[in-house]
Enzyme design. Sequence first.
Site, PDB file in Angstrom:
ATOM      1  N   ASP A 174      75.394  48.662  25.530  1.00 47.31           N
ATOM      2  CA  ASP A 174      75.717  49.976  26.155  1.00 47.31           C
ATOM      3  C   ASP A 174      76.951  50.140  25.779  1.00 47.31           C
ATOM      4  OD1 ASP A 174      75.329  52.068  28.114  1.00 47.31           O
ATOM      5  OD2 ASP A 174      74.897  50.473  29.754  1.00 47.31           O
TER       6      ASP A 174
ATOM      7  N   ASP B  84      66.121  47.095  30.538  1.00 44.56           N
ATOM      8  CA  ASP B  84      66.988  46.442  30.662  1.00 44.56           C
ATOM      9  C   ASP B  84      67.101  46.039  32.208  1.00 44.56           C
ATOM     10  OD1 ASP B  84      68.918  48.639  30.266  1.00 44.56           O
ATOM     11  OD2 ASP B  84      70.276  46.826  31.209  1.00 44.56           O
TER      12      ASP B  84
ATOM     13  N   CYS C 250      52.248  30.021  36.092  1.00 42.91           N
ATOM     14  CA  CYS C 250      53.218  30.392  34.863  1.00 42.91           C
ATOM     15  C   CYS C 250      53.298  28.808  34.001  1.00 42.91           C
ATOM     16  CB  CYS C 250      54.514  30.382  35.756  1.00 42.91           C
ATOM     17  SG  CYS C 250      56.138  30.613  34.371  1.00 42.91           S
TER      18      CYS C 250
ATOM     19  N   CYS D  28      55.938  28.448  31.961  1.00 42.37           N
ATOM     20  CA  CYS D  28      57.369  28.461  31.350  1.00 42.37           C
ATOM     21  C   CYS D  28      57.722  26.843  31.516  1.00 42.37           C
ATOM     22  CB  CYS D  28      58.289  29.271  32.094  1.00 42.37           C
ATOM     23  SG  CYS D  28      58.898  28.656  33.665  1.00 42.37           S
TER      24      CYS D  28
ATOM     25  N   CYS E 160      58.099  25.789  35.214  1.00 39.62           N
ATOM     26  CA  CYS E 160      57.145  25.554  35.891  1.00 39.62           C
ATOM     27  C   CYS E 160      56.163  24.477  35.372  1.00 39.62           C
ATOM     28  CB  CYS E 160      56.188  26.880  36.136  1.00 39.62           C
ATOM     29  SG  CYS E 160      57.111  28.068  37.272  1.00 39.62           S
TER      30      CYS E 160
ATOM     31  N   HIS F 236      62.721  30.697  34.340  1.00 40.82           N
ATOM     32  CA  HIS F 236      61.506  31.234  34.855  1.00 40.82           C
ATOM     33  C   HIS F 236      61.366  32.494  35.047  1.00 40.82           C
ATOM     34  CE1 HIS F 236      57.892  31.720  37.432  1.00 40.82           C
ATOM     35  NE2 HIS F 236      58.901  32.410  38.257  1.00 40.82           N
TER      36      HIS F 236
HETATM   37  N1  PRF Z   1      74.342  55.076  30.949  1.00 35.19           N
HETATM   38  C1  PRF Z   1      74.658  53.876  30.501  1.00 35.19           C
HETATM   39  N2  PRF Z   1      74.285  52.780  30.682  1.00 35.19           N
HETATM   40  C2  PRF Z   1      73.548  52.795  31.847  1.00 35.19           C
HETATM   41  C3  PRF Z   1      72.973  53.733  32.409  1.00 35.19           C
HETATM   42  C4  PRF Z   1      73.582  55.116  32.245  1.00 35.19           C
HETATM   43  O1  PRF Z   1      73.004  55.959  32.968  1.00 35.19           O
HETATM   44  C5  PRF Z   1      72.379  53.262  33.867  1.00 35.19           C
HETATM   45  C6  PRF Z   1      71.636  53.872  34.727  1.00 35.19           C
HETATM   46  N3  PRF Z   1      70.801  53.145  35.292  1.00 35.19           N
HETATM   47  C7  PRF Z   1      72.346  51.664  33.451  1.00 35.19           C
HETATM   48  N4  PRF Z   1      73.081  51.451  32.354  1.00 35.19           N
HETATM   49  N5  PRF Z   1      75.236  54.260  29.307  1.00 35.19           N
HETATM   50 ZN    ZN Z   2      57.555  29.516  35.504  1.00 36.80          ZN
END
Ligand code: PRF
Ligand code: ZN
Length: 369
Positions: free
Chosen positions: A91, A263, A301, A303, A306, A332
């Site tokens: 990110d 994510d 599960c 895993c 578990c 888990h």
């Molecule tokens: N922009 C970026 N990373 C993020 C978000 C976003 O708007 C969000 C919003 N839930 C999570 N991570 N660059």
């Molecule tokens: Zn499990």
Amino acid sequence: MLFQLIKKDKHCAARLGLITTSRGEIPTPIFMPVATHGAMKPLTPAQIEETGARIILSNTYHLHLQPGEGLVKKAGGLHKFMSWDKPILTDSGGFQVFSLPNKRITEDGVFFKHEVTGEEIYLDPASATRIQQDLGADIIMAFDECIPYPCDKAYAEQSTKKTIRWLKECRNAMTDNGQALFGIVQGSVYEDLRAMCAREMRKLDLPGYAIGGVSVGEGLELLKKVVGWTAPHLPENKPRYLMGVGLPEDILESVERGVDMFDCVIPTRYARSATLFTRRGKIRLTNKNYKRDFFPIDPSCDCYTCRHFTRAYLHHLFVANEVLSAILSALHNIHFYLTMMTEIREAIANDRFMEYKGAFLGEYLGNER
Ligand code: PRF
Ligand code: ZN
């Protein structure tokens, strides 16, 4: 990076796809566990692999502050540095920086203070892109402004236009070394801004697109609306990633509306505070009810946790404050999420996503309501 749309469910917008990278294939819809600092609290890469993870997420903001992208580059890139050879998405810092209390946003970038040293740091589209290139991520996210919620329309409009302009600057900063840049659609909770942003961004013909600015306190009903307003304006033959989402119910609603990638820190963060996911809802293992409960976390599960341990043992580990409590719980929870994603893909393949969602939520929310 290549994306193939394999098929769409006959009864909703859910999609089955395949992302191919030089570091491996990623079937979609997929969940990406989060390794913020290049480590997935508290798992080793071998354990992360055992959960079935195909791609993980890491953060520009944190790695820029510590240890710095220069050092990671010197170490041979983030994959080598952390010993994870499957794909990594980073990110851009757009979210982390904008959630800081003391920042100064300009038309060109953001000034903020180093959490520890107090030193002033500046990030902008070009530097955020360069940092991610140095880290060696397979998928790089554009530098955007994640608009807080609630937000008036005038601010949302000028901010969204800036994010569009910044995306072009990110793309211009990219040097070709096989990394894929994803644009991030903003626009807050305004349908026309979401559509405008998506339309402008798709003109750049990027390898993928994200929906940002959700899960910022707007709630599930608005989240569903925003995804429903945005996804139809994104190209069909490119992956769609909903950033920072979410709980199982958020993921199911978004898959139904055509999202391919997710994510979230929830499975690992909840694991550390003794909250575990089961098919019948979340359980809080520190609750004294589990002190003498000799069943696994989730009997259905398979895993590692578990297969080998009881709720009573995990309860004991949490009470005794043992590190192993977090490890077993994270194994888990991530396995739970990834199993749900596998089942989602199977359901879409058979045009049964809506039935799957109904059955899952019936069992999962039945006990929480
Ligand atoms: N922009 C970026 N990373 C993020 C978000 C976003 O708007 C969000 C919003 N839930 C999570 N991570 N660059
Ligand atoms: Zn499990």
